[in-house]
Scaffold this active site. Structure first.
Site, PDB file in Angstrom:
ATOM      1  N   SER A 149     -21.232  23.457  11.705  1.00 50.76           N
ATOM      2  CA  SER A 149     -19.813  23.297  12.068  1.00 50.76           C
ATOM      3  C   SER A 149     -19.345  21.845  12.057  1.00 50.76           C
ATOM      4  O   SER A 149     -18.567  21.431  12.918  1.00 50.76           O
ATOM      5  CB  SER A 149     -19.527  23.952  13.422  1.00 50.76           C
ATOM      6  OG  SER A 149     -19.817  25.341  13.357  1.00 50.76           O
ATOM      7  N   ASN A 184     -22.600  22.597   1.166  1.00 49.26           N
ATOM      8  CA  ASN A 184     -23.332  23.814   0.826  1.00 49.26           C
ATOM      9  C   ASN A 184     -22.304  24.941   0.708  1.00 49.26           C
ATOM     10  O   ASN A 184     -21.775  25.403   1.704  1.00 49.26           O
ATOM     11  CB  ASN A 184     -24.347  24.097   1.952  1.00 49.26           C
ATOM     12  CG  ASN A 184     -25.015  25.446   1.819  1.00 49.26           C
ATOM     13  OD1 ASN A 184     -24.923  26.101   0.775  1.00 49.26           O
ATOM     14  ND2 ASN A 184     -25.677  25.880   2.882  1.00 49.26           N
ATOM     15  N   LYS A 197     -22.688  27.924  -0.179  1.00 50.46           N
ATOM     16  CA  LYS A 197     -23.230  29.265   0.107  1.00 50.46           C
ATOM     17  C   LYS A 197     -22.756  30.248  -0.971  1.00 50.46           C
ATOM     18  O   LYS A 197     -22.629  29.839  -2.130  1.00 50.46           O
ATOM     19  CB  LYS A 197     -22.842  29.700   1.525  1.00 50.46           C
ATOM     20  CG  LYS A 197     -23.225  28.627   2.558  1.00 50.46           C
ATOM     21  CD  LYS A 197     -23.168  29.084   3.992  1.00 50.46           C
ATOM     22  CE  LYS A 197     -23.622  27.941   4.895  1.00 50.46           C
ATOM     23  NZ  LYS A 197     -23.660  28.330   6.314  1.00 50.46           N
ATOM     24  N   GLU A 208     -30.197  21.470  11.448  1.00 49.39           N
ATOM     25  CA  GLU A 208     -29.095  22.412  11.628  1.00 49.39           C
ATOM     26  C   GLU A 208     -29.455  23.405  12.733  1.00 49.39           C
ATOM     27  O   GLU A 208     -30.138  24.407  12.478  1.00 49.39           O
ATOM     28  CB  GLU A 208     -28.839  23.180  10.333  1.00 49.39           C
ATOM     29  CG  GLU A 208     -28.503  22.293   9.152  1.00 49.39           C
ATOM     30  CD  GLU A 208     -27.771  23.071   8.062  1.00 49.39           C
ATOM     31  OE1 GLU A 208     -26.610  22.747   7.810  1.00 49.39           O
ATOM     32  OE2 GLU A 208     -28.353  24.002   7.504  1.00 49.39           O
ATOM     33  N   HIS A 264     -33.014  26.726   4.138  1.00 50.88           N
ATOM     34  CA  HIS A 264     -31.795  26.920   4.929  1.00 50.88           C
ATOM     35  C   HIS A 264     -32.015  28.072   5.924  1.00 50.88           C
ATOM     36  O   HIS A 264     -32.708  29.041   5.605  1.00 50.88           O
ATOM     37  CB  HIS A 264     -30.605  27.227   4.017  1.00 50.88           C
ATOM     38  CG  HIS A 264     -29.306  27.220   4.768  1.00 50.88           C
ATOM     39  ND1 HIS A 264     -28.872  28.321   5.463  1.00 50.88           N
ATOM     40  CD2 HIS A 264     -28.404  26.239   4.979  1.00 50.88           C
ATOM     41  CE1 HIS A 264     -27.727  28.013   6.071  1.00 50.88           C
ATOM     42  NE2 HIS A 264     -27.418  26.753   5.782  1.00 50.88           N
ATOM     43  N   GLY A 283     -21.714  27.878  11.260  1.00 54.21           N
ATOM     44  CA  GLY A 283     -20.647  28.834  11.013  1.00 54.21           C
ATOM     45  C   GLY A 283     -20.022  29.404  12.277  1.00 54.21           C
ATOM     46  O   GLY A 283     -19.263  30.362  12.223  1.00 54.21           O
ATOM     47  N   GLU A 313     -30.278  30.491   6.734  1.00 58.92           N
ATOM     48  CA  GLU A 313     -29.933  31.825   6.218  1.00 58.92           C
ATOM     49  C   GLU A 313     -31.048  32.371   5.319  1.00 58.92           C
ATOM     50  O   GLU A 313     -31.288  33.588   5.275  1.00 58.92           O
ATOM     51  CB  GLU A 313     -28.579  31.766   5.484  1.00 58.92           C
ATOM     52  CG  GLU A 313     -27.430  31.624   6.486  1.00 58.92           C
ATOM     53  CD  GLU A 313     -26.233  30.836   5.994  1.00 58.92           C
ATOM     54  OE1 GLU A 313     -26.029  30.717   4.777  1.00 58.92           O
ATOM     55  OE2 GLU A 313     -25.484  30.327   6.854  1.00 58.92           O
TER      56      GLU A 313
HETATM   57  P1  PGA Z   1     -21.246  25.368   8.593  1.00 59.07           P
HETATM   58  O1  PGA Z   1     -22.606  25.562   7.751  1.00 59.07           O
HETATM   59  O2  PGA Z   1     -20.789  23.949   8.330  1.00 59.07           O
HETATM   60  O3  PGA Z   1     -20.302  26.393   8.050  1.00 59.07           O
HETATM   61  O4  PGA Z   1     -21.596  25.574  10.019  1.00 59.07           O
HETATM   62  C1  PGA Z   1     -23.559  24.542   7.690  1.00 59.07           C
HETATM   63  C2  PGA Z   1     -24.754  25.021   6.901  1.00 59.07           C
HETATM   64  O5  PGA Z   1     -25.138  26.195   7.026  1.00 59.07           O
HETATM   65  O6  PGA Z   1     -25.333  24.240   6.108  1.00 59.07           O
END
Ligand code: PGA
Length: 251
Positions: free
Chosen positions: A213, A10, A12, A167, A95, A173, A97
């Site tokens: 992560s 992803n 983003k 997640e 997601h 992140g 976010e």
């Molecule tokens: P990250 O993001 O691997 O940077 O933690 C995962 C995600 O939001 O899908």
């Protein structure tokens, strides 16, 4: 039952069309043959240049979101038909976010899930608890709501086109990952829930990705767990050096 591992990147809001094409070329050349299903999800405007580069390769290109509406007066939105016209078959929905920054509710996400499936697309539906929900003992309640509301009205025969991505919000992140044991137990809970909502067969075949992560050095431990069938990777999907060892976790 062997579930084929599914690793998705992803991106983003990273990678211009030019950067994305260069990255895709590098990834394609480095990957070669793989037994793993691999997908990258660039920002909308970067999708065409990435698709162009990956034509004929086994790496799939997905989208990070789409509109809950088919067409019309929805300024700033992108429809399923537009994505399909580009050759995109898979869309990430819900997601964290989108949920936390843009206020997307389970109900709204469910509308998108139903629309994507009715348009013949595949869905990666993201779910996961916040730290305060986990610490407050709400993990199972949150997952139950997100799964049952997100999949409301989805027929059993369409579940083959649904992947769930667990997640934990506190791991996204942040450099903090759930331990493989904690992640696996959440995945086992989700699978049991899907068995209850549908049946054992649907649950057994369901791909459940872990996200939060995921890096080269923890991918194998996570993906070796019984109920962890793949990964949804954010930060580490932006570098071929970091993403490739995750895809090749089993080599
Ligand atoms: P990250 O993001 O691997 O940077 O933690 C995962 C995600 O939001 O899908």
């Amino acid at each position: 039952m062997m579930r084929k591992p599914f690793i998705a990147g992803n991106w983003k809001m990273n990678m211009t069309p030019t950067e994305g094409a260069a990255f895709a070329k590098k990834l394609r050349d480095a990957l070669g043959q793989s037994d793993v299903r691999v997908l990258v999800a660039p920002p909308f405007v970067t999708i065409p240049s990435v698709i162009e580069v990956l034509r004929g390769s086994s790496i799939e290109v997905g989208a990070q979101n789409m509109s809950d509406q088919k067409s019309g007066a929805h300024t700033g939105e992108v429809s399923a038909a537009m994505l399909k016209d580009l050759g995109v078959k898979t869309v990430i929905l819900g997601h964290s976010e989108r949920r936390s920054i843009y206020g997307e509710s389970d109900h709204f996400i469910n509308d998108k899930v139903l629309l994507a499936l009715s348009e013949g697309m595949e869905v990666i539906l993201c779910i996961g608890e916040t730290l305060s929900e986990r610490e407050g003992g709400q993990l199972e309640a949150v997952l139950t709501t997100q799964v049952s509301e997100g999949l409301k009205g989805v027929a059993a025969e369409d579940m083959g086109r649904v992947t769930l991505a667990y997640e934990p919000v506190w791991a996204i992140g942040t450099g903090k990952t759930a331990t493989p044991e904690d992640a696996d137990s959440a995945h086992a809970f989700i699978r049991a829930l899907v068995a209850k909502l549908y049946n054992e067969g649907v649950a057994e075949e369901l791909i459940i990705q872990y996200g939060g992560s995921v890096k080269a050095d923890n991918a194998k431990a996570l993906l070796s767990k019984e109920h962890i069938d793949g990964a949804l990777v954010g930060g580490a999907s932006l570098s071929v050096e970091q993403f490739l060892p995750i895809v090749n976790f089993d080599k």
